[in-house]
Design a protein around this motif. Structure first.
Motif, PDB file in Angstrom:
ATOM      1  N   VAL A  79       3.417  -7.056   3.135  1.00  0.00           N
ATOM      2  CA  VAL A  79       3.211  -5.536   2.663  1.00  0.00           C
ATOM      3  C   VAL A  79       1.700  -5.549   2.480  1.00  0.00           C
ATOM      4  CG1 VAL A  79       3.741  -3.664   1.024  1.00  0.00           C
ATOM      5  CG2 VAL A  79       5.525  -5.323   2.040  1.00  0.00           C
ATOM      6  N   LYS A  80       0.941  -4.358   3.222  1.00  0.00           N
ATOM      7  CA  LYS A  80      -0.386  -4.312   2.889  1.00  0.00           C
ATOM      8  C   LYS A  80      -0.697  -2.963   2.068  1.00  0.00           C
ATOM      9  CE  LYS A  80      -1.818  -7.606   6.407  1.00  0.00           C
ATOM     10  NZ  LYS A  80      -2.681  -8.075   7.075  1.00  0.00           N
ATOM     11  N   ILE A  81      -1.525  -2.871   1.295  1.00  0.00           N
ATOM     12  CA  ILE A  81      -2.076  -1.571   0.626  1.00  0.00           C
ATOM     13  C   ILE A  81      -3.331  -1.162   1.241  1.00  0.00           C
ATOM     14  CG2 ILE A  81      -2.723  -0.642  -1.510  1.00  0.00           C
ATOM     15  CD1 ILE A  81      -1.056  -2.748  -2.939  1.00  0.00           C
ATOM     16  N   GLN A  82      -3.228   0.052   1.953  1.00  0.00           N
ATOM     17  CA  GLN A  82      -4.325   0.631   2.451  1.00  0.00           C
ATOM     18  C   GLN A  82      -4.733   1.889   1.982  1.00  0.00           C
ATOM     19  OE1 GLN A  82      -3.231   0.657   6.613  1.00  0.00           O
ATOM     20  NE2 GLN A  82      -3.670  -1.614   6.995  1.00  0.00           N
ATOM     21  N   HIS A  83      -5.964   2.331   2.249  1.00  0.00           N
ATOM     22  CA  HIS A  83      -6.352   3.737   1.507  1.00  0.00           C
ATOM     23  C   HIS A  83      -7.179   4.431   2.850  1.00  0.00           C
ATOM     24  CE1 HIS A  83      -7.407   6.678  -1.198  1.00  0.00           C
ATOM     25  NE2 HIS A  83      -8.765   6.683  -0.667  1.00  0.00           N
ATOM     26  N   ASP A  84      -6.478   5.740   3.244  1.00  0.00           N
ATOM     27  CA  ASP A  84      -7.054   6.325   4.003  1.00  0.00           C
ATOM     28  C   ASP A  84      -7.552   7.663   3.317  1.00  0.00           C
ATOM     29  OD1 ASP A  84      -6.167   9.046   5.741  1.00  0.00           O
ATOM     30  OD2 ASP A  84      -6.293   7.475   7.118  1.00  0.00           O
ATOM     31  N   PRO A  85      -8.779   8.023   3.519  1.00  0.00           N
ATOM     32  CA  PRO A  85      -9.477   9.101   3.058  1.00  0.00           C
ATOM     33  C   PRO A  85      -8.534  10.301   2.963  1.00  0.00           C
ATOM     34  CG  PRO A  85     -11.057   8.199   4.421  1.00  0.00           C
ATOM     35  CD  PRO A  85      -9.678   7.301   4.502  1.00  0.00           C
ATOM     36  N   LYS A  86      -7.982  10.889   3.969  1.00  0.00           N
ATOM     37  CA  LYS A  86      -7.207  11.865   4.167  1.00  0.00           C
ATOM     38  C   LYS A  86      -5.553  11.657   3.624  1.00  0.00           C
ATOM     39  CE  LYS A  86      -9.543  13.735   8.174  1.00  0.00           C
ATOM     40  NZ  LYS A  86      -9.585  14.148   9.757  1.00  0.00           N
ATOM     41  N   LEU A  87      -4.905  10.784   3.684  1.00  0.00           N
ATOM     42  CA  LEU A  87      -3.589  10.651   3.368  1.00  0.00           C
ATOM     43  C   LEU A  87      -3.699  10.012   2.029  1.00  0.00           C
ATOM     44  CD1 LEU A  87      -2.125   9.333   6.753  1.00  0.00           C
ATOM     45  CD2 LEU A  87      -1.927  11.779   5.767  1.00  0.00           C
ATOM     46  N   GLY A  88      -4.573   9.407   1.475  1.00  0.00           N
ATOM     47  CA  GLY A  88      -4.432   8.810   0.337  1.00  0.00           C
ATOM     48  C   GLY A  88      -3.844   7.373   0.414  1.00  0.00           C
ATOM     49  N   THR A  89      -3.415   6.648  -0.604  1.00  0.00           N
ATOM     50  CA  THR A  89      -2.872   5.400  -0.580  1.00  0.00           C
ATOM     51  C   THR A  89      -1.701   5.032   0.240  1.00  0.00           C
ATOM     52  OG1 THR A  89      -3.881   4.936  -2.757  1.00  0.00           O
ATOM     53  CG2 THR A  89      -2.438   3.141  -1.988  1.00  0.00           C
ATOM     54  N   MET A  90      -1.822   4.126   1.053  1.00  0.00           N
ATOM     55  CA  MET A  90      -0.485   3.752   1.875  1.00  0.00           C
ATOM     56  C   MET A  90       0.048   2.448   1.949  1.00  0.00           C
ATOM     57  SD  MET A  90      -1.674   6.461   5.110  1.00  0.00           S
ATOM     58  CE  MET A  90      -0.635   5.301   6.249  1.00  0.00           C
ATOM     59  N   LEU A  91       1.408   2.113   2.139  1.00  0.00           N
ATOM     60  CA  LEU A  91       1.666   0.700   2.391  1.00  0.00           C
ATOM     61  C   LEU A  91       2.236   0.869   3.867  1.00  0.00           C
ATOM     62  CD1 LEU A  91       3.913   0.747  -0.891  1.00  0.00           C
ATOM     63  CD2 LEU A  91       1.700  -0.413  -0.715  1.00  0.00           C
ATOM     64  N   THR A  92       1.925  -0.429   4.320  1.00  0.00           N
ATOM     65  CA  THR A  92       2.333  -0.904   5.679  1.00  0.00           C
ATOM     66  C   THR A  92       3.209  -2.069   5.629  1.00  0.00           C
ATOM     67  OG1 THR A  92       0.278  -2.164   6.047  1.00  0.00           O
ATOM     68  CG2 THR A  92       0.192   0.139   6.758  1.00  0.00           C
ATOM     69  N   GLY A  93       4.238  -2.171   6.508  1.00  0.00           N
ATOM     70  CA  GLY A  93       5.057  -3.018   6.718  1.00  0.00           C
ATOM     71  C   GLY A  93       6.339  -2.893   5.676  1.00  0.00           C
ATOM     72  N   VAL A  94       6.347  -1.726   5.203  1.00  0.00           N
ATOM     73  CA  VAL A  94       7.459  -1.442   4.164  1.00  0.00           C
ATOM     74  C   VAL A  94       8.682  -0.996   5.051  1.00  0.00           C
ATOM     75  CG1 VAL A  94       8.197  -0.128   2.108  1.00  0.00           C
ATOM     76  CG2 VAL A  94       5.868  -1.066   2.409  1.00  0.00           C
ATOM     77  N   LYS A  95       9.981  -1.244   4.623  1.00  0.00           N
ATOM     78  CA  LYS A  95      11.198  -0.914   5.390  1.00  0.00           C
ATOM     79  C   LYS A  95      11.670   0.338   4.642  1.00  0.00           C
ATOM     80  CE  LYS A  95      15.042  -3.030   7.476  1.00  0.00           C
ATOM     81  NZ  LYS A  95      15.650  -3.995   7.700  1.00  0.00           N
ATOM     82  N   GLU A  96      12.126   1.267   4.996  1.00  0.00           N
ATOM     83  CA  GLU A  96      12.620   2.509   4.195  1.00  0.00           C
ATOM     84  C   GLU A  96      14.190   2.505   4.426  1.00  0.00           C
ATOM     85  OE1 GLU A  96      10.940   5.902   6.151  1.00  0.00           O
ATOM     86  OE2 GLU A  96       9.244   5.690   4.884  1.00  0.00           O
TER      87      GLU A  96
END
Length: 73
Positions: free
Chosen positions: A56-73
């Motif tokens: 799971v990686k934490i990423q920051h997008d200037p428009k969307l804000g903080t996001m997590l990739t590799g997460v299962k919902e």
């Protein structure tokens, strides 16, 4: 996190609050998406994904804000 019947933890309380709030909106549909994460030793683990190789990686997008990739919902 789960608590007891007399003292429910944060997860049951959060779910209760979510479902309690939608009862006041009879003219709308709702979709809940939930992730269950653990942060341990500066590592984010997805508790809904049993594969330990998935990172799971934490990423920051200037428009969307903080996001997590590799997460299962």
């Amino acid at each position: 996190m789960n608590g007891t019947l007399k003292q429910p933890g944060i997860i049951p309380q959060a779910i209760y609050d979510c479902f309690s709030s939608i009862h006041s909106f009879t003219d709308r549909e709702f979709l809940f998406r939930v992730s269950y994460l653990e942060i341990y030793n500066e590592t984010v683990n997805d508790l809904l994904n049993p594969d330990p190789k998935t990172q799971v990686k934490i990423q920051h997008d200037p428009k969307l804000g903080t996001m997590l990739t590799g997460v299962k919902e």
